[in-house]
Design an enzyme around this catalytic site. Structure first.
Site, PDB file in Angstrom:
ATOM      1  N   GLY A  12      48.482  49.499  34.626  1.00 37.57           N
ATOM      2  CA  GLY A  12      49.723  49.442  35.385  1.00 37.57           C
ATOM      3  C   GLY A  12      50.207  50.753  35.975  1.00 37.57           C
ATOM      4  CB  VAL A  93      39.721  34.516  42.201  1.00 40.43           C
ATOM      5  CG1 VAL A  93      39.576  33.924  43.597  1.00 40.43           C
ATOM      6  CG2 VAL A  93      38.513  35.375  41.859  1.00 40.43           C
ATOM      7  CG  ASN A 108      44.464  43.565  46.356  1.00 40.37           C
ATOM      8  OD1 ASN A 108      44.847  43.734  45.191  1.00 40.37           O
ATOM      9  ND2 ASN A 108      43.202  43.746  46.713  1.00 40.37           N
ATOM     10  CG  HIS A 110      39.581  47.267  47.382  1.00 33.96           C
ATOM     11  ND1 HIS A 110      39.090  46.466  46.364  1.00 33.96           N
ATOM     12  CD2 HIS A 110      38.530  47.986  47.843  1.00 33.96           C
ATOM     13  CE1 HIS A 110      37.789  46.697  46.234  1.00 33.96           C
ATOM     14  NE2 HIS A 110      37.429  47.614  47.116  1.00 33.96           N
ATOM     15  CG  ASP A 147      41.993  36.484  54.178  1.00 29.19           C
ATOM     16  OD1 ASP A 147      41.357  36.779  53.138  1.00 29.19           O
ATOM     17  OD2 ASP A 147      41.582  36.749  55.315  1.00 29.19           O
ATOM     18  N   GLY A 149      39.642  34.930  51.521  1.00 26.49           N
ATOM     19  CA  GLY A 149      38.431  35.669  51.164  1.00 26.49           C
ATOM     20  C   GLY A 149      38.713  36.745  50.124  1.00 26.49           C
ATOM     21  CG  ASP A 151      38.612  43.093  48.245  1.00 23.29           C
ATOM     22  OD1 ASP A 151      39.753  42.924  47.792  1.00 23.29           O
ATOM     23  OD2 ASP A 151      37.647  43.452  47.536  1.00 23.29           O
TER      24      ASP A 151
END
Ligand code: GRF
Length: 200
Positions: A12, A93, A108, A110, A147, A149, A151
């Site tokens: 976190g 997921v 998100n 990444h 969305d 998919g 990433d």
């Protein structure tokens, strides 16, 4: 006031950057209404509690089917009243019912420059292991909309970070967090909260 729910699975530190950003004013016009973890032992839950934020665990292991878990996750988000869902190291997921319910309202972080070192199997240290194995001189972090998919959603912010001789995946992970993730995720939330992000 933008209400955000933050989904976490581990330590976190990105959540902490958001909490600190709200406290310091780096993120304005924003309230963290709930933190959700799939992992009951996530240290991120303790960070949320220490900051007085509603923190809940919704673990797939406590449901008979994945579908039931997916519905519980959607309910947990809806009940929080969040306008925006922030995935900050959430190793789940995201089910289609959640993506459909929060279209263009899930972001998100990444830990690479998408489209490098992303997609199925690229999470946590694996991303940095792959970057070092390929010998890239520049990596970084990306904030994107989520969305269906892995990433693949629209990229919103990226920040580059140099690799250095002698890097291990752990050292590189830390540098990417310090120089990129902990900056661009709060920055992005602040931009959304202040109407600076337009979609398509
Ligand atoms: C970060 O590297 C993030 O980019 C990735 O998972 C890691 C989470 O770290 N998706 P933390 O739990 O925020 O410390």
């Amino acid at each position: 006031m933008l209400k955000i729910a933050v989904c976490v699975s581990g330590g976190g530190t990105n959540l902490q950057a958001i909490i600190d950003g709200v406290a310091s004013g780096v993120i304005s016009n924003t309230e963290i209404v709930r933190v959700i973890s799939n992992n009951p032992n996530a240290y991120a839950l303790k960070r949320a509690e220490a900051a007085g934020i509603d923190a809940v665990c919704i673990s797939p292991k406590t449901f008979e089917t994945r579908e039931e878990f997916n519905k519980a996750l959607l309910k947990g988000l809806e009940e929080s009243g969040a306008d925006l869902v922030v995935l900050a190291g959430f190793l789940v997921v995201i089910p289609e019912i959640v993506i459909a319910g929060y279209r263009n309202r899930i972001i998100n972080i990444h830990p690479s420059l998408i489209p490098s070192f992303c997609g199925t199997g690229y999470y946590g240290l694996k991303v940095h292991e792959a970057a070092l194995a390929r010998g890239v001189k520049v990596t970084g972090a990306t904030v994107h909309f989520v969305d269906e998919g892995t990433d693949t959603g629209p990229i919103i912010l990226q920040k580059a970070v140099y690799t250095e001789p002698g890097d291990t995946p752990e050292i590189l992970q830390r540098r990417v967090m310090e120089q990129a993730e902990w900056n661009i995720l709060p920055q992005e939330i602040n931009m959304i909260a202040n109407g600076e992000v337009k979609i398509g």
